[in-house]
Motif scaffolding. Structure first.
Motif, mmCIF file in Angstrom:
data_model
loop_
_atom_site.group_PDB
_atom_site.id
_atom_site.type_symbol
_atom_site.label_atom_id
_atom_site.label_comp_id
_atom_site.label_asym_id
_atom_site.label_seq_id
_atom_site.Cartn_x
_atom_site.Cartn_y
_atom_site.Cartn_z
ATOM 1 N N LEU A 132 2.734 5.765 -1.345
ATOM 2 C CA LEU A 132 2.631 5.660 -2.799
ATOM 3 C C LEU A 132 1.829 6.809 -3.367
ATOM 4 O O LEU A 132 0.692 7.060 -2.949
ATOM 5 C CB LEU A 132 1.968 4.331 -3.178
ATOM 6 N N ASN A 185 3.478 2.971 -13.080
ATOM 7 C CA ASN A 185 4.794 2.429 -13.396
ATOM 8 C C ASN A 185 4.780 0.913 -13.568
ATOM 9 O O ASN A 185 5.807 0.287 -13.739
ATOM 10 C CB ASN A 185 5.773 2.803 -12.272
ATOM 11 N N HIS A 186 3.586 0.346 -13.506
ATOM 12 C CA HIS A 186 3.521 -1.112 -13.568
ATOM 13 C C HIS A 186 3.356 -1.550 -15.008
ATOM 14 O O HIS A 186 2.583 -0.975 -15.766
ATOM 15 C CB HIS A 186 2.338 -1.600 -12.715
ATOM 16 N N ASP A 187 4.064 -2.602 -15.355
ATOM 17 C CA ASP A 187 4.040 -3.082 -16.723
ATOM 18 C C ASP A 187 2.879 -4.056 -16.912
ATOM 19 O O ASP A 187 2.921 -5.181 -16.424
ATOM 20 C CB ASP A 187 5.369 -3.768 -17.016
ATOM 21 N N PRO A 231 0.317 -4.523 -7.639
ATOM 22 C CA PRO A 231 1.385 -5.388 -7.142
ATOM 23 C C PRO A 231 1.734 -5.128 -5.679
ATOM 24 O O PRO A 231 2.860 -4.816 -5.330
ATOM 25 C CB PRO A 231 2.561 -4.990 -8.047
ATOM 26 N N LEU A 232 0.738 -5.272 -4.810
ATOM 27 C CA LEU A 232 1.015 -5.079 -3.383
ATOM 28 C C LEU A 232 1.492 -6.393 -2.794
ATOM 29 O O LEU A 232 1.120 -7.458 -3.265
ATOM 30 C CB LEU A 232 -0.263 -4.647 -2.661
ATOM 31 N N SER A 233 2.261 -6.283 -1.731
ATOM 32 C CA SER A 233 2.728 -7.528 -1.135
ATOM 33 C C SER A 233 1.757 -7.935 -0.041
ATOM 34 O O SER A 233 1.488 -7.186 0.889
ATOM 35 C CB SER A 233 4.144 -7.313 -0.596
ATOM 36 N N TYR A 271 12.435 5.235 -6.261
ATOM 37 C CA TYR A 271 11.312 5.085 -7.197
ATOM 38 C C TYR A 271 11.473 3.743 -7.883
ATOM 39 O O TYR A 271 12.065 3.634 -8.955
ATOM 40 C CB TYR A 271 11.282 6.236 -8.223
ATOM 41 N N TYR A 272 10.958 2.720 -7.205
ATOM 42 C CA TYR A 272 10.920 1.381 -7.771
ATOM 43 C C TYR A 272 12.287 0.780 -8.063
ATOM 44 O O TYR A 272 12.423 -0.048 -8.958
ATOM 45 C CB TYR A 272 10.030 1.341 -9.030
ATOM 46 N N HIS A 278 9.090 -7.471 -6.766
ATOM 47 C CA HIS A 278 7.878 -7.490 -7.572
ATOM 48 C C HIS A 278 6.741 -6.692 -6.956
ATOM 49 O O HIS A 278 5.756 -6.418 -7.628
ATOM 50 C CB HIS A 278 7.396 -8.938 -7.749
ATOM 51 N N THR A 279 6.835 -6.384 -5.656
ATOM 52 C CA THR A 279 5.702 -5.709 -5.006
ATOM 53 C C THR A 279 6.090 -4.319 -4.534
ATOM 54 O O THR A 279 7.251 -3.950 -4.503
ATOM 55 C CB THR A 279 5.197 -6.513 -3.791
ATOM 56 N N GLU A 280 5.067 -3.583 -4.121
ATOM 57 C CA GLU A 280 5.210 -2.154 -3.883
ATOM 58 C C GLU A 280 5.971 -1.754 -2.629
ATOM 59 O O GLU A 280 6.352 -0.606 -2.494
ATOM 60 C CB GLU A 280 3.808 -1.536 -3.745
ATOM 61 N N ALA A 281 6.126 -2.664 -1.678
ATOM 62 C CA ALA A 281 6.655 -2.246 -0.375
ATOM 63 C C ALA A 281 8.025 -1.598 -0.518
ATOM 64 O O ALA A 281 8.949 -2.191 -1.059
ATOM 65 C CB ALA A 281 6.742 -3.459 0.552
ATOM 66 N N SER A 313 8.762 0.943 -2.348
ATOM 67 C CA SER A 313 9.083 1.411 -3.693
ATOM 68 C C SER A 313 9.186 2.922 -3.788
ATOM 69 O O SER A 313 9.850 3.431 -4.671
ATOM 70 C CB SER A 313 8.026 0.916 -4.669
ATOM 71 N N ALA A 344 8.318 -6.231 -13.734
ATOM 72 C CA ALA A 344 6.984 -5.665 -13.515
ATOM 73 C C ALA A 344 6.945 -4.157 -13.683
ATOM 74 O O ALA A 344 5.889 -3.580 -13.872
ATOM 75 C CB ALA A 344 6.493 -6.029 -12.119
ATOM 76 N N TRP A 345 8.109 -3.495 -13.602
ATOM 77 C CA TRP A 345 8.106 -2.031 -13.583
ATOM 78 C C TRP A 345 8.631 -1.466 -14.893
ATOM 79 O O TRP A 345 9.548 -1.990 -15.487
ATOM 80 C CB TRP A 345 8.954 -1.526 -12.412
ATOM 81 N N LEU A 346 8.060 -0.338 -15.268
ATOM 82 C CA LEU A 346 8.480 0.288 -16.516
ATOM 83 C C LEU A 346 9.796 1.028 -16.349
ATOM 84 O O LEU A 346 10.682 0.949 -17.170
ATOM 85 C CB LEU A 346 7.394 1.256 -17.005
ATOM 86 N N THR A 347 9.904 1.808 -15.282
ATOM 87 C CA THR A 347 11.156 2.534 -15.034
ATOM 88 C C THR A 347 11.523 2.404 -13.568
ATOM 89 O O THR A 347 10.690 2.068 -12.735
ATOM 90 C CB THR A 347 11.031 4.041 -15.325
ATOM 91 N N PHE A 348 12.770 2.723 -13.295
ATOM 92 C CA PHE A 348 13.175 2.794 -11.893
ATOM 93 C C PHE A 348 14.348 3.764 -11.798
ATOM 94 O O PHE A 348 15.205 3.814 -12.677
ATOM 95 C CB PHE A 348 13.562 1.422 -11.345
#
Lengths: 515, 312
Positions: free
Chosen positions: A93, A171-173, A190-192, B154-155, B188-191, B193, B224-228
């Motif tokens: 990241l 990028n998180h809302d 928002p980590l899993s 990217y997400y 919803h989570t970063e893994a 992304s 949860a994300w603004l863009t992807f």
């Protein structure tokens, strides 16, 4: 860890492992043994390959190779066939990478300013007389009383906590209103994480059938214990890393713990390890580093004041000063989101800047190993596998960021009333639990309990158990905590953990939350 | 040409000067369109049945071997059946190996089935089934065989791949090569992304050959994300694998070069192996020549003379 990939990925991983092991000492030892065994009468030319293999298997060398491969698979991240840049492999990241980089710059700046303020160079060669003196005093450095009042630790865990609290994903809302899904804690990422009690540590709690999960079989404890020791002796005799790791899931008997940990980590104490340690020792004697003073200060502030660890002060100096000069740890920076500070290396250092409490990573190990080179070897392995994650910013599931988030989520899910109360009085639970997790509970628990905890840390190959224990401690003291009205009193309730028994606490927490 | 005579006698015609056609509206600049029109007026009052038209070329592409062609066109239609073609084309319609073609078009359609093509193209639609192709293209749709698609996520949570395939002689068709490949374990989570991914042709539901266009459909169900999106998208064409060299194991072992060998104070392996081989040969000889006679002392000057031993 390797996962069930395709054929191509498997052969690529095998090629990578071979490449890594090829230049190692084990490889040359295996070759030498194989050549020696050609003199043996039972080796026939027709079946040369099988006979040599059989010989290696029988003489235990194949087992050593197994252990070495096992270690590599644990330590290295899985190879990707894609052209991923090296910084992506350290930390995928982008915002975490930038946060780690800016943190490192701050720390380095602090170190450099300390160096210029006090007029002490980052590294200098010792004059011959000083070298001789140090060599004589090597085993009793604790008797030295240098003036360290000017030195201060570069940073403390709470400074690092502030950095983690400030982490945000661009990028998180965040615009969503507070809801049942929102997070009450300090880490807003928002980590899993595994926050459901039943699948933490990969334990399937629902299939618990009353027998010894995590090492407690209440019904027939004494029978279990002696059986357990017998099995342990066999495992040590067998010299198999994977078996030792599996065995340790139920705790290690005190007498076998040292051997089992060395086996799990594949930390050998052979001639070349002792030689490596001697080389590092020579390096310490020849050059003086600013970091040495920081180490001195840290040991004096923490371990020397601790009832359990003050006796090991000398060992701590020896190990930590050698550690700060060891180039072998540089390779762990390939999968550590941190980077060794460049100017630091030019100044003679090797990359890890100790913070306040760093020496507590080594202190518990002194109970197990009394030879400095073996102690050093085991500590170094533990550092490059686990402890480095506790003070670098990364998205790894064993990293400190994920641990903090996991702790907060566990608490919010299973003790919402307590969490809400603490939040209301301004005592965010993470502010108290953070220092426990960063040190892996070293210095907070009593030593025997700490060693039992670290058994599981090695056995499950994950630091998640630290988050679970932290939540379990809060659960245990929840009644008292519900009555406090300030952060200071909450800290007072949780100040003394030395009477806690780790495994029953974790079991109660996991099974009660699963019910 | 008069039909009564076989001689190559030509009709006198008036050939007007060629008119260069202009592209676009700009009257000020004469841009080279690459097209010019030559009007040939046959003698007034005569109708001629044309046997053939002969001319000397001056950088012109010509109509050859056509049966019938009626068109009103500003552009040149060339029908040829050739193997190799190198040309510089502007608004040219080249139809090769086809029977009939009637169309009005501004852009060039080139359908060829050749091995090597090098051309500089402009507004060209090329459908080819070739191995090697080097060209500099503008607005060119190329049919290729895809080896893999690599990109950086990217997400984006799921990606579907649709391809537009054009099989020769048929209309181009969209079809799904891959449906909902998960890129993030939990949207919803970063893994996953920001990870790098590769979609290989073996993972696709159909064989990605003759592909004209690729469409990637990205899905991110989490709010949860603004863009992807996807970054660094690269498509690698399929190349025929090089023929496997038949080298036997032992030969390849001999030629293997170890670059990362760390000899920590060990004796030279060549010397060791040769000495071991000598020892082994010795033992073999001894084994084959078992005698009941006791082995006397053969030492000469305190060491064994190897020749004496071998002779027994």
């Amino acid at each position: 860890m390797i996962d069930g990939g395709t054929e191509r990925e498997l052969s690529a991983t095998i090629a990578q492992l071979v490449q890594r092991l090829k230049g190692s000492h084990l490889h040359s030892q295996l070759e030498r043994r194989a050549k020696d065994c050609l003199h043996q009468p039972e080796i026939k030319l027709e079946s040369l390959k099988e006979d040599v293999r059989h010989f290696l298997r029988v003489s235990g060398w194949e087992k050593k190779l197994h252990n070495a491969v096992y270690r590599e698979m644990h330590v290295q991240p899985p190879l990707s066939l894609l052209p991923t840049p090296p910084e992506h492999r350290k930390e995928p990241l982008l915002y975490m990478r930038s946060a780690q980089a800016s943190w490192e710059r701050r720390v380095l700046k602090s170190l450099s300013s300390m160096s210029s303020e006090l007029g002490v160079p980052l590294a200098r060669k010792r004059p011959a007389a000083e070298q001789k003196e140090l060599a004589n005093k090597w085993n009793e450095m604790s008797t030295d009383e240098p003036d360290l009042s000017q030195f201060r630790p570069v940073y403390a865990p709470k400074d690092f906590l502030e950095v983690l609290i400030g982490l945000r994903n661009p990028n998180h809302d965040h615009s969503e209103q507070v809801s049942t899904r929102s997070h009450w804690g300090l880490i807003q990422l928002p980590l899993s994480v595994r926050d459901c009690g039943s699948d933490v540590l990969g334990l399937n709690v629902r299939s618990y059938c009353g027998s010894d999960v995590l090492g407690l079989n209440v019904r027939s404890y004494y029978v279990f214990e002696s059986q357990h020791v017998e099995v342990g002796k066999k495992v040590v005799l067998d010299q198999d890393s994977a078996a030792a790791q599996q065995y340790s899931r139920q705790g290690c008997p005190m007498g076998l713990r040292a051997d089992l940990w060395a086996l799990i980590l594949n930390a050998t104490n052979q001639a070349q390890d002792m030689m490596h340690y001697e080389q590092l020792k020579a390096g310490v004697i020849q050059h003086d580093m600013l970091v040495d003073n920081l180490i001195y200060k840290d040991v004096k502030l923490t371990a020397s004041n601790d009832d359990y660890y003050f006796v090991f002060e000398d060992f701590l100096y020896q190990v930590l000063m050698c550690f700060s000069r060891d180039t072998a740890i540089l390779e762990h920076f390939m999968y550590n989101s941190a980077s060794p500070p460049r100017s630091f290396i030019q100044g003679g250092g090797r990359g890890v800047i100790p913070f306040h409490g760093f020496s507590m990573y080594v202190a518990p190990l002194c109970f197990l190993y009394n030879s400095p080179s073996e102690l050093y070897s085991v500590f170094r392995e533990m550092y490059v596998r686990y402890f480095f994650r506790l003070h670098s910013v990364s998205s790894s599931p064993s990293g400190i960021v994920s641990l903090c988030l996991q702790f907060e989520r566990l608490l919010q899910a299973h003790l919402p009333q307590l969490f809400y109360h603490l939040r209301q009085i301004g005592a965010q639970p993470l502010r108290i639990a953070f220092r426990w997790m960063v040190r892996a509970f070293s210095g907070y628990l009593s030593t025997d309990q700490l060693l039992l905890l670290w058994d599981r840390l090695l056995a499950y190959d994950s630091l998640e158990i630290l988050a679970v224990l932290a939540a379990a401690v809060f659960a245990f003291r929840s009644d008292n905590l519900m009555e406090v009205t300030s952060l200071a009193s909450a800290e007072a309730v949780l100040a003394d953990l030395s009477t806690l028994k780790v495994m029953p606490l974790i079991q109660i927490f996991l099974f009660a939350s699963a019910a | 040409m008069s039909e009564s005579s076989d001689l190559t006698d030509h009709v006198t015609c008036t050939i007007k000067a060629s008119v260069n056609l202009q592209i676009g509206d700009t009257k000020t600049e004469i841009s080279q369109s690459g097209v010019s029109v030559v009007d040939i007026n046959l003698p007034f009052g005569k109708t001629v049945n044309i046997e053939d038209v002969t001319f000397k070329n001056y950088f012109c592409i010509v109509c050859i071997q056509i049966e019938d062609i009626t068109f009103k066109n500003y552009f040149c239609i060339v029908c040829i059946q050739i193997e190799d073609i190198t040309f510089k084309n502007y608004f040219c319609i080249v139809c090769i190996q086809i029977e009939d073609i009637t169309f009005k078009n501004y852009y060039c359609i080139v359908c060829i089935q050749i091995e090597d093509v090098t051309f500089k193209n402009y507004f060209c639609i090329v459908c080819i089934q070739i191995e090697d192709i080097t060209f500099k293209n503008y607005y060119c749709i190329v049919c290729i065989q895809i080896e893999d698609i690599t990109f950086k996520n990217y997400y984006c949570a799921f990606v579907s791949v649709r391809v537009l395939k054009r099989t020769p002689g048929q209309e181009a068709q969209w079809s799904t090569a891959l449906r909902d490949l998960p890129l993030m374990e939990n949207p919803h989570t970063e893994a996953g992304s920001q990870d790098y991914y590769s979609i290989h042709r073996d993972q696709m539901l159909l064989v990605p050959d003759n592909v004209v266009s690729v469409r990637l459909v990205l899905r991110q169900p989490s709010s949860a994300w603004l863009t992807f999106n996807l970054e660094d998208i690269k498509i690698h064409p399929h190349t025929q694998p090089a023929p496997v060299k038949e080298v036997s194991d032992w030969l390849s072992d001999l030629t293997l070069v170890d670059q990362h060998l760390n000899m920590e104070g060990l004796p030279d392996p060549q010397a060791v192996s040769s000495s071991i081989q000598q020892m082994w040969a010795l033992t073999e000889v001894m084994q084959t020549n078992q005698t009941t006679a006791s082995i006397g002392r053969f030492d000469v000057d305190g060491c064994y003379d190897i020749n004496l031993l071998c002779l027994t």
